[in-house]
Design an enzyme around this catalytic site. Structure first.
Site, short mmCIF file in Angstrom:
data_model
loop_
_atom_site.label_atom_id
_atom_site.label_comp_id
_atom_site.label_asym_id
_atom_site.label_seq_id
_atom_site.Cartn_x
_atom_site.Cartn_y
_atom_site.Cartn_z
CD GLU A 82 -7.48 7.56 6.23
OE1 GLU A 82 -7.63 6.63 7.04
OE2 GLU A 82 -8.15 8.59 6.28
CE1 TYR A 99 -7.74 -1.97 0.44
CE2 TYR A 99 -5.59 -1.11 0.98
CZ TYR A 99 -6.76 -1.72 1.36
OH TYR A 99 -6.95 -2.07 2.68
#
Length: 139
Positions: free
Chosen positions: A92, A104
């Protein structure tokens, strides 16, 4: 890296949200499913259970950011997770944390869901969490 060292890096790195405390890190490090990948000024802390890995925390000391430290510990975490049988990794990330989301994505993670008002910010406001996923190559 000790729980105190992890908490120190997290406190310096997590300016946009309330960081984990030393006790949080110590408790997590005590679990047999935990995987820690640490390097000079950066770490990834996660766990591997039933073919899935989850990144619980990734932090880089601000003095070490944009020098490849985060990517190095993330790659090491991915390899350690694969060695423990993980086929995919989840994490998350705060929706407002554009640099982390971009990082990411550049490392092959894709959005897989949304958790509304998941994070508490230092000012008491709430931020959504983007759930991200990466399939790992077969061993």
């Amino acid at each position: 890296m000790t729980a105190a060292e992890l908490a120190g890096i997290a406190a310096r790195a997590y300016r946009h949200m309330t960081p984990w405390r030393e006790a949080d890190f110590a408790a997590t490090l005590g679990h047999p499913t935990t995987v820690l990948s640490a390097g000079e000024g950066a770490f990834v802390l996660g766990r591997v259970v039933a073919g899935e890995a989850e990144i619980l925390a990734l932090a880089t000391d601000p003095e070490r950011q944009r020098q490849g430290a985060a990517r190095a510990v993330l790659v090491a975490f991915e390899h350690a997770a694969m060695a423990r049988g993980a086929e995919e990794i989840f994490l998350e990330v705060a929706a407002a944390n554009t640099p982390a989301r971009s990082f990411y994505e550049a490392c092959g993670y894709a959005r897989a869901g949304l958790r509304k008002a998941y994070y508490t910010c230092p000012d008491g406001s709430r931020d959504d969490a983007l759930l991200m996923r990466k399939a790992l190559p077969e061993n």
